[in-house]
Motif scaffolding. Structure first.
Motif, PDB file in Angstrom:
ATOM      1  N   THR A 158      36.049  27.731  35.396  1.00  0.00           N
ATOM      2  CA  THR A 158      36.800  27.962  36.631  1.00  0.00           C
ATOM      3  C   THR A 158      37.768  26.814  36.896  1.00  0.00           C
ATOM      4  N   LYS A 159      38.783  27.121  37.692  1.00  0.00           N
ATOM      5  CA  LYS A 159      39.715  26.130  38.219  1.00  0.00           C
ATOM      6  C   LYS A 159      39.968  26.457  39.684  1.00  0.00           C
ATOM      7  N   THR A 160      40.690  25.580  40.354  1.00  0.00           N
ATOM      8  CA  THR A 160      40.981  25.784  41.772  1.00  0.00           C
ATOM      9  C   THR A 160      42.484  25.851  41.990  1.00  0.00           C
ATOM     10  N   ALA A 161      42.901  26.816  42.797  1.00  0.00           N
ATOM     11  CA  ALA A 161      44.305  26.950  43.180  1.00  0.00           C
ATOM     12  C   ALA A 161      44.366  27.408  44.626  1.00  0.00           C
ATOM     13  N   ASN A 162      45.233  26.783  45.394  1.00  0.00           N
ATOM     14  CA  ASN A 162      45.401  27.151  46.806  1.00  0.00           C
ATOM     15  C   ASN A 162      44.083  27.061  47.570  1.00  0.00           C
ATOM     16  N   GLY A 163      43.234  26.102  47.157  1.00  0.00           N
ATOM     17  CA  GLY A 163      41.978  25.883  47.850  1.00  0.00           C
ATOM     18  C   GLY A 163      40.870  26.843  47.480  1.00  0.00           C
ATOM     19  N   GLN A 164      41.096  27.709  46.496  1.00  0.00           N
ATOM     20  CA  GLN A 164      40.082  28.681  46.103  1.00  0.00           C
ATOM     21  C   GLN A 164      39.825  28.601  44.605  1.00  0.00           C
ATOM     22  N   ALA A 165      38.549  28.760  44.239  1.00  0.00           N
ATOM     23  CA  ALA A 165      38.186  28.753  42.824  1.00  0.00           C
ATOM     24  C   ALA A 165      38.498  30.112  42.205  1.00  0.00           C
ATOM     25  N   LEU A 195      50.669  28.931  43.808  1.00  0.00           N
ATOM     26  CA  LEU A 195      51.006  29.540  45.087  1.00  0.00           C
ATOM     27  C   LEU A 195      51.960  30.714  44.915  1.00  0.00           C
ATOM     28  N   THR A 196      52.912  30.584  43.977  1.00  0.00           N
ATOM     29  CA  THR A 196      53.910  31.641  43.787  1.00  0.00           C
ATOM     30  C   THR A 196      54.017  32.079  42.332  1.00  0.00           C
ATOM     31  N   ASN A 197      53.005  31.791  41.526  1.00  0.00           N
ATOM     32  CA  ASN A 197      53.066  32.219  40.130  1.00  0.00           C
ATOM     33  C   ASN A 197      51.661  32.455  39.608  1.00  0.00           C
TER      34      ASN A 197
END
Length: 357
Positions: A158-165, A195-197
């Motif tokens: 897993t990774k995190t983006a925009n505060g979510q895993a 966020l946009t991709n």
């Protein structure tokens, strides 16, 4: 004099190089050569499609889809050749970049690790072992109970983006008892989000076949304009050689009063490539696709096979594709193509979903 002689020699050398390059360019195919190339690839496609669809790795998917598991596991399957691009416009959409696409995998992997099997007495799935602790293993019956199968999910990351895993990698494989070679099918999923991709890639291995699907989107939105770039590709190889592929690069931009879209797409079967070049804006009359779309057919060595013109059929109330050969004659595509023609029309219909009046 020396300078003039040197310049003369360079000029002659340049002309020789240019002439050599031009000579090496493959000549367009004659009508007879083009007809042979098209009919040959159509017959080969049907043979390969039948072989692909008959592999155990493809056939076992029906059993896996019908497993009524107690948890929502990703039952991703390699697309059969007759339905490869049917959901293209659903897959690639603005929500994709924000994680809204069905192509992103959602699976609470840590909660379901261990080994699971179906209890024929209670008619329920049961966790028969807490191990392995880093895999989800599902035992199932295949081929009417003749064979036992195992579906395994592993290498969960897993990774995190925009505060979510989110799941950045997951692998799966299917083993069937009694097979000469296992796994009969496996896939590797990788993804990234911003966020946009966003992007998603699936790589399947099914016997001698390798299938790769990839999707990506990049979106920029301001108070006055929006820009969206989509890229998608699908490729099937047999023993390392490309037998079928589709790809499209789609760029769209707009304001409250304007809209433009540029689409460059290709469909390849063996050594034949069909190309679409589409340019449309809010002033384009999209009732006639010939106004904004050019279609051509090529060999992989660069030789042109034919152009494709779309002719309106009043009885069908639709446009039909015709091959336009080197000598200027036109012949309806359906006279040369059969099952493959449905693939081509499906793919064209999918990319047309991005064309807006």
């Amino acid at each position: 004099m020396k300078t003039k002689n040197l310049l003369s020699l360079l000029a002659i050398a340049g002309l020789m190089i240019f002439a050599s390059c031009k000579k090496d360019d493959p000549s367009p195919l004659t009508k007879e050569e083009a007809q042979t190339a098209i009919t040959t690839v159509d017959g080969s496609y049907n043979t390969i499609k039948a072989e692909y669809d008959a592999t155990t790795g493809v056939l076992v998917q029906e059993t896996i889809y019908n497993l009524t598991l107690p948890f929502d596991a990703p039952k991703k399957a390699p697309a059969r050749l007759e339905s490869i691009q049917k959901d293209l416009t659903r897959t690639i959409k603005p929500a994709f970049a924000k994680g809204g696409s069905d192509e992103f995998i959602y699976f609470n992997f840590p909660q379901w690790v261990g080994t699971w099997a179906y209890n024929t007495s209670t008619l329920e799935w049961e966790k028969i072992s807490p191990t392995p602790t880093d895999q989800v293993v599902i035992k199932f019956s295949y081929n009417g109970g003749t064979n036992n199968g195992t579906l395994t999910y592993y290498d969960y990351q897993t990774k995190t983006a925009n505060g979510q895993a989110y799941i950045s990698q997951l692998k799966a494989k299917v083993d069937i008892d009694g097979q000469a070679s296992n796994p009969v099918m496996s896939w590797v999923y990788t993804a990234s989000k911003g966020l946009t991709n966003g992007s998603v890639t699936f790589v399947y291995n099914i016997g001698a076949f390798t299938q790769t699907e990839s999707y990506s989107a990049d979106i920029a939105i301001s108070n006055t304009t929006s820009k969206m770039n989509y890229s998608l590709s699908f490729e099937v190889k047999k023993n390392g050689a490309v037998i079928y592929s589709t790809s499209a690069n789609i760029s769209m931009s707009g304001t409250q009063s304007t809209y433009t879209a540029t689409i460059n797409a290709q469909l390849r079967v063996l050594d034949i490539i069909i190309k679409w070049d589409i340019d449309v804006d809010n002033t384009t009359n999209t009732e006639n696709p010939n106004n904004f779309m050019k279609i051509s057919v090529w060999k992989t060595n660069g030789a042109k096979v034919a152009d494709v013109v779309l002719v309106y059929n009043a009885e069908l109330q639709d446009y039909e594709p015709y091959f336009k050969f080197l000598d200027g004659t036109t012949v309806k595509a359906s006279e040369y193509l059969h099952d493959l023609l449905y693939e081509i029309e499906d793919f064209m219909g999918s990319i047309m979903g991005f064309v807006q009046a």
